[in-house]
Design a protein around this motif. Structure first.
Motif, PDB file in Angstrom:
ATOM      1  N   ARG A   8       6.054   7.050  -4.633  1.00 34.10           N
ATOM      2  CA  ARG A   8       5.296   6.548  -3.485  1.00 34.10           C
ATOM      3  C   ARG A   8       5.283   5.023  -3.467  1.00 34.10           C
ATOM      4  O   ARG A   8       5.266   4.404  -2.419  1.00 34.10           O
ATOM      5  CB  ARG A   8       3.855   7.074  -3.550  1.00 34.10           C
ATOM      6  N   ASP A   9       5.246   4.443  -4.657  1.00 39.15           N
ATOM      7  CA  ASP A   9       5.166   2.986  -4.778  1.00 39.15           C
ATOM      8  C   ASP A   9       6.590   2.431  -4.902  1.00 39.15           C
ATOM      9  O   ASP A   9       7.201   2.491  -5.972  1.00 39.15           O
ATOM     10  CB  ASP A   9       4.326   2.622  -6.007  1.00 39.15           C
ATOM     11  N   SER A  38       7.155   8.229   1.110  1.00 37.89           N
ATOM     12  CA  SER A  38       7.634   8.058  -0.262  1.00 37.89           C
ATOM     13  C   SER A  38       9.073   7.549  -0.236  1.00 37.89           C
ATOM     14  O   SER A  38       9.736   7.555   0.808  1.00 37.89           O
ATOM     15  CB  SER A  38       7.530   9.366  -1.045  1.00 37.89           C
ATOM     16  N   ASP A  66       3.539   7.602 -11.262  1.00 43.30           N
ATOM     17  CA  ASP A  66       3.427   7.419  -9.810  1.00 43.30           C
ATOM     18  C   ASP A  66       3.032   8.731  -9.137  1.00 43.30           C
ATOM     19  O   ASP A  66       2.184   8.748  -8.242  1.00 43.30           O
ATOM     20  CB  ASP A  66       4.769   6.931  -9.254  1.00 43.30           C
ATOM     21  N   ASN A  70      -0.500   9.173  -7.163  1.00 41.35           N
ATOM     22  CA  ASN A  70      -0.362   9.246  -5.711  1.00 41.35           C
ATOM     23  C   ASN A  70      -0.122  10.687  -5.297  1.00 41.35           C
ATOM     24  O   ASN A  70       0.951  11.019  -4.808  1.00 41.35           O
ATOM     25  CB  ASN A  70       0.803   8.363  -5.242  1.00 41.35           C
TER      26      ASN A  70
ATOM     27  N   THR B 150      -9.280   5.340  -8.755  1.00 42.76           N
ATOM     28  CA  THR B 150      -7.958   5.496  -9.375  1.00 42.76           C
ATOM     29  C   THR B 150      -7.778   4.478 -10.491  1.00 42.76           C
ATOM     30  O   THR B 150      -7.237   4.791 -11.559  1.00 42.76           O
ATOM     31  CB  THR B 150      -6.861   5.317  -8.310  1.00 42.76           C
TER      32      THR B 150
END
Lengths: 71, 566
Positions: A8-9, A38, A66, A70, B150
């Motif tokens: 996602r990042d 993504s 990740d 996410n 988070t």
């Protein structure tokens, strides 16, 4: 070695390029295609086998974290 | 109730941040204000969250790290954008290297200004990308709460570490509607568990070993696995040792505990590892200060590596068995699997290992001058068992690590992986805010102390009963030692003979101070230091030529130690 994974990042690709450089490896091709929030990352890496193995572990860790962070 | 709900409905982003920190169980944060972070400081006014004002942002992040190391909670530090944020960098990396749970919060220029080289703008997320578990610019106030939750979850684990949240000033000012949708619980994730096959294989290796050695690292502390590790050692009576970050996890009274391993480790520990036929490595990452050249580390041993982070397996030393999982659970399963099994006693091996050791080597006579090792050794003899000791970095750090016998892994705080000078005093400040009233001592050198002595003001402001033992050898001692031993005694830029009058500096900050320069005055000075109810500095004017022994020269195997004449 070709590593392909979804994250996602998208900044993880940049991190990976820096890591490859630090481990004494090179990347010969890198791409990140965004779809549905993504990124499909695909990176071609070359270098000493031990360094590539360490890099592989870092790739797995980055991709796993990740995914966990996410959902 | 109605008023509270109305207040919640009118919360600014800054207030959401503070409430979220409080909800995570954090009661104190460390920081330094500035322009972009002002909305957060405004929200702090009257908030129940306690803020500790330090005198430099670097101290805020080290103090938060010290708080986290001593408490097991997440340390939180706050700074403004630009220079405030970049002053966090070293402390964030320090937390990353030692797997310390930390949430660093930085102000950022407003979202409209980002990318324009605005006043005090720094791309801190790019700067810290490689040294955080994760970082994030929160561009929308609605994202603040999920981002905070988070961040805390990630900082805690599975392997703890630092997370940075960069908060633009306009986001902090935004009124955030009360969350109507429930935030999904993020704390229900199950930790990995070692495979039963790997546990069984480990038991078989222990049963067939003749010369096993266990090594523990900071992972035992992080996993809160000290108690179960001690049970394991009662079940398997084998020699065991610790990395500097693992000190305190083993029972210091255990006759089979060999003390610290590594470049300045105890001789018996280094030799036992070199001769072992089985290494059980629990929560350690085979740092080069512990292994020497990896291909010469424990050359005759099979290696079992237990860790929560699978990327550590084979990173430096190949492992024959990998126990990937939460360390506390792994050790529990190992102890359970050993139940009813016939385990060798390893008595002969333990006896031989004991014979390998002996007392720490010392320099020759110091001719009536005060020895740093005497000062540190006697300090540990006089300290209460529950005392928290924070060290800075250098010779005094190694002397302390060799002599400390902490009863708990959160009693010895040191910058291990990064070796950050200037860490010790602010880390002690952070530890002093941990509830419980344990005595806190900072052991610092004259070099590192001068990187952090502005924090004497913090100690004074909050009336913290931190005891500072300053080992002043008027040198950057560790570098001087290496110059003596490995650079033909060419002493380049290590002489600090123009040090200031440290006691006068302490007095200027309103802190009591005393200086000791001869051995016969040491005992009385330490007694007064420990008995003093508030902060105090004990300046130990030590002779400068004293070295840390043993030392394993760079590139040598761990058994190839240099020792001083006894």
């Amino acid at each position: 070695m070709i590593a392909a994974f979804n994250v996602r990042d998208g900044r993880i690709l940049a991190r990976l390029i820096h890591l490859a450089h630090r481990f004494g490896c090179v990347y010969t091709r890198a791409e990140a295609l965004q779809r549905d929030g993504s990124f499909r990352v695909r990176i071609h890496l070359d270098g000493p086998s031990e360094a590539l193995a360490r890099l592989r572990m870092q790739i797995d860790k980055l991709a796993r974290e990740d995914k966990e962070n996410n959902p | 109730m109605i008023a509270e709900r109305a207040e919640r409905a009118q919360r600014t982003g800054a207030r959401v941040v503070l409430d979220a920190i409080w909800a995570e169980g954090v009661e104190v944060i460390f920081g330094y204000p500035g322009g972009a972070i002002m909305p957060l400081y405004d929200a702090l006014f009257g908030h129940r969250l306690r803020h500790v004002l330090v005198r430099h942002e670097a101290a805020a992040v080290f103090a938060a790290g010290g708080y986290a190391r001593a408490s097991g909670k997440v340390g939180v530090c706050v700074a403004t954008s630009g220079p405030g944020a970049t002053n966090f960098v070293t402390g964030i990396l320090d937390a990353m290297m030692d797997s310390i749970p930390l949430v660093a919060i930085t102000g950022q220029v407003s979202t409209a200004l980002m990318g324009t080289d605005g006043f005090q703008e720094a791309d801190i997320t790019a700067i810290t990308h490689a040294i955080t578990k994760r970082n994030l610019v929160v561009r929308n106030a609605r994202e603040l709460l999920p981002a905070l939750r988070t961040a805390f979850r990630l900082a805690r684990g599975p392997r703890p570490g630092p997370v940075l949240l960069d908060l633009p000033t306009d986001v902090l000012k935004t009124i955030v509607p009360e969350h109507s949708a429930p935030i999904r619980s993020l704390d229900s994730r199950t930790l990995p568990r070692a495979s039963p096959a790997a546990v069984t294989a480990t038991v078989e290796l222990i049963r067939s070993a003749r010369q096993p050695v266990a090594i523990i690292g900071g992972g035992v502390r992080a996993a809160d696995a000290s108690a179960v590790y001690r049970r394991f050692c009662e079940r398997v009576r084998l020699p065991h040792t610790a990395t500097i970050n693992g000190l305190g996890a083993a029972d210091p009274q255990d006759e089979h505990f060999l003390g610290m391993l590594g470049m300045h480790g105890w001789k018996a520990a280094n030799l036992a590892v070199a001769q072992a036929d089985l290494i059980l490595a629990f929560g350690m990452r085979f740092d080069d200060r512990v292994t020497g050249p990896p291909n010469r580390f424990a050359p005759g041993a099979q290696i079992v590596h237990a860790d929560i982070d699978s990327s550590e397996f084979g990173k430096i030393v190949r492992a024959d068995v990998c126990l990937h999982g939460d360390l506390r659970e792994t050790l529990r399963e190992l102890v359970a699997a050993l139940d009813g099994q016939r385990i060798p006693t390893f008595d002969d091996w333990c006896e031989r290992v004991r014979a390998l050791g002996g007392p720490l080597p010392r320099d020759r006579s110091q001719s009536g001058r005060l020895s740093a090792t005497d000062a540190i050794g006697e300090l540990f003899e006089r300290l209460a068992p529950d005392a928290i000791v924070a060290t800075d970095v250098g010779q005094h750090q190694m002397w302390a690590a060799q002599r400390a016998r902490p009863a708990h892994p959160r009693n010895f705080l040191t910058s291990a992986g990064l070796g950050t000078m200037g860490f010790g005093l602010p880390a002690a400040i952070g530890a002093a805010f941990v509830p419980g009233g344990r005595p806190v001592v900072a052991i610092v050198g004259d070099g590192g102390f001068q990187m952090s002595l502005a924090e004497l003001a913090t100690i004074r402001r909050y009336d913290l009963p931190v005891k500072i033992v300053l080992i002043d050898n008027r040198n950057l001692g560790m570098v001087r030692q290496w110059q003596q031993l490995f650079y033909d005694a060419r002493y380049s830029a290590t002489n600090l003979s123009d040090n200031p009058e440290f006691c006068e500096i302490a007095h200027a900050y309103g802190i009591r101070a005393e200086s000791v320069g001869v051995p016969e005055d040491l005992a009385g000075a330490l007694k007064r230091l420990i008995a003093h109810p508030s902060a105090m500095l004990l300046h130990c004017a030590c002779y400068p030529e004293e070295n840390v022994w043993p030392i394993v020269p760079a590139g040598q195997a761990m058994h190839e130690m240099m020792e001083a004449e006894r």
